[in-house]
Motif scaffolding. Structure first.
Motif, short mmCIF file in Angstrom:
data_model
loop_
_atom_site.label_atom_id
_atom_site.label_comp_id
_atom_site.label_asym_id
_atom_site.label_seq_id
_atom_site.Cartn_x
_atom_site.Cartn_y
_atom_site.Cartn_z
N GLY A 56 15.69 -1.88 14.20
CA GLY A 56 16.53 -2.16 13.04
C GLY A 56 16.47 -1.04 12.02
N THR A 57 15.29 -0.56 11.72
CA THR A 57 15.15 0.54 10.76
C THR A 57 15.84 1.80 11.29
OG1 THR A 57 13.04 -0.37 10.00
CG2 THR A 57 13.49 1.93 9.48
N ALA B 30 0.82 -1.20 0.00
CA ALA B 30 0.00 0.00 0.00
C ALA B 30 0.86 1.26 0.00
CB ALA B 30 -0.94 -0.01 1.20
N GLU B 31 2.02 1.22 0.65
CA GLU B 31 2.89 2.39 0.72
C GLU B 31 4.33 1.95 0.88
OE1 GLU B 31 2.44 3.17 5.52
OE2 GLU B 31 1.33 4.44 4.10
N ARG B 32 5.22 2.86 0.49
CA ARG B 32 6.65 2.59 0.63
C ARG B 32 7.04 2.62 2.10
NH1 ARG B 32 10.24 3.44 -3.37
NH2 ARG B 32 11.60 4.76 -2.11
N THR B 33 7.99 1.78 2.46
CA THR B 33 8.44 1.74 3.85
C THR B 33 9.67 2.63 4.01
OG1 THR B 33 9.98 -0.09 3.54
CG2 THR B 33 7.67 -0.66 3.97
N ALA B 34 10.04 2.86 5.27
CA ALA B 34 11.23 3.65 5.55
C ALA B 34 12.48 2.97 5.01
CB ALA B 34 11.36 3.86 7.06
N VAL B 35 12.51 1.63 5.05
CA VAL B 35 13.67 0.90 4.53
C VAL B 35 13.81 1.13 3.03
CG1 VAL B 35 14.73 -1.36 4.23
CG2 VAL B 35 13.56 -0.81 6.37
#
Length: 819
Positions: free
Chosen positions: A439-440, A401-406
């Motif tokens: 981790g992110t 649905a959306e891009r992640t921070a990673v």
């Protein structure tokens, strides 16, 4: 399922087959019975069925010097007869041996307990069974030595002996077999029987669901359980180890924990792991996992899905991934990887993650392979065209649905890897939501440090020190092994391109401790870690695994691949010497158009030393010139190389000034190698105190890394220096003794002793004339002999040293301390 056909039926039961095999002699187990010679009165053998208890008893009884009264506890008459004979015997030592103690009648149990507690000083008792069925007796336990199922499990050496009658399995095959069978005696005997029939691949396939073992487990384990116990045992086995709470969740039985405790107490191939968890024997677990699917496939999948949710709720993502894969729901697996795939890679699970990616539906697989593949390629993206293709796939494929921070961080690293000078200055800083995972957040901190260095030439000690600090394990980051490995090896990649005063030894030690096993082949961080771990093995002069390094080093990038090939060549040079080994090292140096700094820094000292010992002065000059051009004239490596080429007072002074002034260096071995060279030179010139001080400094520099390699680079001379001063090394003597005990040092000294013994006194005297580059006629004139006599003696020397000429003879003589 492996089918043994008529093998077991032709010889009766599996138990009979086990007994008839005789197994192998296992002295470590028979030695436990030596406790009878002390205060121990009872030896108990408690292990699951098929562990080899009865065979061990028979092997031991065959060696006993004394009266043995044996009984099967299931036969009441045998028990009473054995006890009566032990009482009536007039021998000074009597052994009462009771097998199958888990099966006696109430009267037999009472009689056995009375005999054990009788206080008869002549009597020694051996009890064997799946569990101790006698009444509680703390007084008896004080006098008891026990052998458990873990003790009866076959070791690798014992399994090799058992299978020695047929073609021995490889080390990898044997490790896999022992992991699948837990060293269980019955399984290994069946494997041997199958191999005797010509089934060579059985070692790779045999497990608890092989037919004869499955039949045995049904007969010996499941058939002895009541319906409730069987239900819990079968349906709780969703993982090799389960807690009582998980067993309740997947079975729906509130008494699951109590049932598992009963099975553990009965030694039914279920062991209590700790206060609240239970481990299934590998053989039993493989059988139960297959049995679940045979009985009710939908229920089995549902149980694994419930287990996955249970593990996820408790933060155990590794176990949750394994359960999601076993649940066989491709959509649920894709959703799990979308949510947790990056975090699992941060924890070092790239292998399981990428295998799971291959199990999802094709519409999700391409996207997930692009997402995970790009993360595994950071920060260098060694395969730029391949990474660009993955970016295109990620852009056009069906996405979350959306891009992640990673995703944003990976894009920033891609831009940094492809930057031109000044490109990153106007890029807005990345921001990560406060609710992101640890981790992110750690990855973002890494990117902020890594991308501030600009082009490679602008990276400095402050940046590498910041990365070392960031990659150090803390309570919050101890699980993030892959991510910390990425950060630490990035710090090493900075100092490998320019001279540094940052202490990298602790970084190498940390990388060695945090090994990434089972990594995916696309995992460039794991590949670089393997190569860096090889440098630690090189420092310690441990054997280098050529096959492993040749598999991983091409994936580590050009710099580490070249360094790995150089270390393999240098290992050959320092262990065996000779012109061919030196030529391989020189070829790697001179054909390296990129002038890989770390490779040259490791190679220059041993290569110049070998060239000088072989009498190839032009080669030594050529290598020294390259070293000064690439590493800088004032680096420790250049100063050491110059001293080896010109071992005079001026070179000694320059090198000592470089060491005292903290000159930059490129490898962790630089300081130790420099001090070894100074110590050997001082020893040759009989400057005793100077040699002692230098070798002490060498030990101090080598000790933090456990380094042995610097003491191998001057032939046998460092060991001569160490042994001559061993009494004067004080607190550093244990370090010196450990170095001298290294197999390569011992082999070098042994070779020196043998070589010196072969040469006559006259030949040793002649050998010392060779480095002066005199002609045959000049040597003959100095020694008042004919030229033919000199030639004859030289041929004898070359033969005894196993060399082909004067240069190799000089090198061999220096290696063994004759020069």
């Amino acid at each position: 399922m492996i089918d043994l056909g008529d093998i077991t039926h032709a010889h009766g039961s599996v138990v009979a087959l086990l007994q008839r095999s005789g197994l192998v002699d296992r002295p470590r187990l028979r030695r436990i019975f030596d406790a009878f010679e002390r205060e121990i009165r009872v030896v108990g053998i408690w292990a699951p069925a098929g562990s080899g208890k009865s065979v061990l008893l028979r092997q031991w009884m065959a060696t006993v010097d004394g009266l043995v009264c044996f009984a099967d506890a299931a036969d009441e008459a045998q028990v009473f007869d054995a006890i009566q004979r032990s009482r009536a015997a007039g021998a000074s030592r009597v052994y009462l041996v009771i097998d199958q103690l888990d099966r006696p009648s109430a009267q037999a149990r009472e009689a056995i307990a009375a005999a054990v507690d009788s206080g008869d000083g002549r009597l020694r008792v051996v009890l064997a069974g799946r569990f101790d069925a006698l009444p509680v007796s703390p007084a008896r336990w004080v006098r008891t030595s026990e052998i458990s199922g873990a003790d009866l499990a076959f070791t690798a050496d014992e399994a090799t002996s058992l299978l020695a009658d047929v073609t021995a399995p490889t080390g990898k095959q044997l490790r896999g077999l022992l992991a699948r069978t837990g060293g269980w005696a019955t399984a290994l005997v069946l494997v041997r029987r199958l191999r005797e029939t010509g089934d060579g691949s059985v070692v790779d396939r045999f497990d608890g669901d092989s037919r004869p073992v499955a039949d045995y487990l049904v007969t010996e384990v499941l058939s002895a359980l009541d319906p409730e116990q069987e239900e819990v045992l079968v349906w709780s086995a969703v993982a090799p180890t389960v807690s009582a709470a998980l067993a309740v969740t997947v079975t729906g039985s509130p008494d699951a924990g109590r049932v598992l405790e009963q099975l553990a107490c009965a030694n039914s191939l279920v062991m209590r792991q700790d206060a609240d968890s239970y481990r299934f024997h590998p053989i039993l677990w493989a059988f139960l996992a297959a049995e679940q699917r045979r009985r009710d496939l939908p229920r089995a999948n549902s149980a694994h899905a419930a287990a996955a949710r249970w593990f996820s709720a408790r933060g155990d993502l590794r176990s949750a991934l394994a359960q999601t894969v076993r649940a066989a729901d491709a959509a649920a697996l894709a959703a799990f990887l979308d949510q947790h795939g990056y975090e699992l890679i941060f924890q070092g699970e790239s292998g399981p993650v990428m295998r799971a990616v291959r199990a999802v539906a094709p519409r999700d697989r391409e996207r997930l392979e692009a997402d995970m593949g790009l993360l595994l390629a950071i920060p260098h993206f060694p395969d730029r065209p391949g990474a660009a293709q993955l970016l295109r796939v990620r852009t056009h494929a069906q996405r979350r649905a959306e891009r992640t921070a990673v995703d944003e961080i990976v894009d920033a690293l891609w831009a940094h890897a492809n930057r031109r000078r000044g490109d990153m200055r106007d890029r807005p800083p990345l921001a990560v939501d406060a609710s992101c995972s640890r981790g992110t957040a750690l990855l973002l901190e890494y990117v902020q440090v890594w991308t501030t260095g600009g082009v490679d030439g602008e990276m400095n000690d402050n940046m590498s020190a910041a990365l070392v600090h960031l990659g150090s394990p803390t309570a919050d980051t101890s699980e993030l092994r892959w991510l910390r490995m990425l950060i630490l090896e990035s710090a090493l990649s900075i100092v490998s391109r320019a001279p540094s005063r940052v202490d990298m030894e602790p970084v190498l030690l940390q990388i060695e401790r945090d090994r990434l096993s089972g990594a995916d082949e696309r995992d460039t961080v794991a590949a670089r870690a393997v190569c860096l771990q090889a440098t630690r093995a090189y420092h310690r002069a441990d054997p280098l695994s050529t096959s492993v390094l040749e598999h991983w080093s091409p994936r580590a990038g050009a710099r580490l691949d070249h360094l790995t090939q150089m270390l393999l060549a240098l290992d050959e040079l320092t262990r065996r010497g000779g012109g061919a080994a030196l030529a391989r090292v020189v070829a790697l140096i001179e054909n390296d158009l990129s002038d890989t700094v770390s490779s040259l820094a490791y190679a220059v000292v041993p290569a110049i030393g070998s060239a000088i010992r072989q009498g190839d002065v032009p080669l030594a000059d050529r290598l020294l010139a390259r070293c000064r051009r690439v590493l800088g004239e004032y680096s420790v490596e250049s100063a050491t190389a110059a001293f080896l080429r010109h071992p005079n007072r001026e070179g000694d002074h320059v090198l000592r000034e470089a060491l005292a002034g903290g000159a930059p260096r490129f490898t962790p071995l630089a300081l130790a190698s420099a001090w070894v060279a100074l110590a050997v030179h001082a020893h040759r010139h009989r400057r005793d105190s100077s040699a002692t001080a230098a070798i002490l400094n060498a030990l101090m520099c080598a000790a933090p890394l456990g380094a042995v390699r610097p003491f191998l680079q001057e032939g046998n001379e460092p060991s001569v220096v160490l042994r001559a001063r061993i009494e004067r090394l004080g607190a550093w003597r244990p370090v010196a003794e450990e170095i001298l005990a290294h197999p390569d040092m011992a082999m070098s000294e042994k070779a020196a002793t043998v070589t010196i013994a072969k040469l006559t006194a006259r030949e040793q005297e002649l050998l010392r004339e060779l480095p002066a580059h005199q002609s045959i006629a000049e040597i003959a004139g100095r020694r008042y002999v004919s030229a033919n006599t000199v030639k004859s003696k030289l041929r004898s020397i070359y033969s005894k040293l196993q060399v082909n000429g004067r240069a190799e003879a000089v090198e061999a003589a220096r290696r063994v301390g004759l020069l």
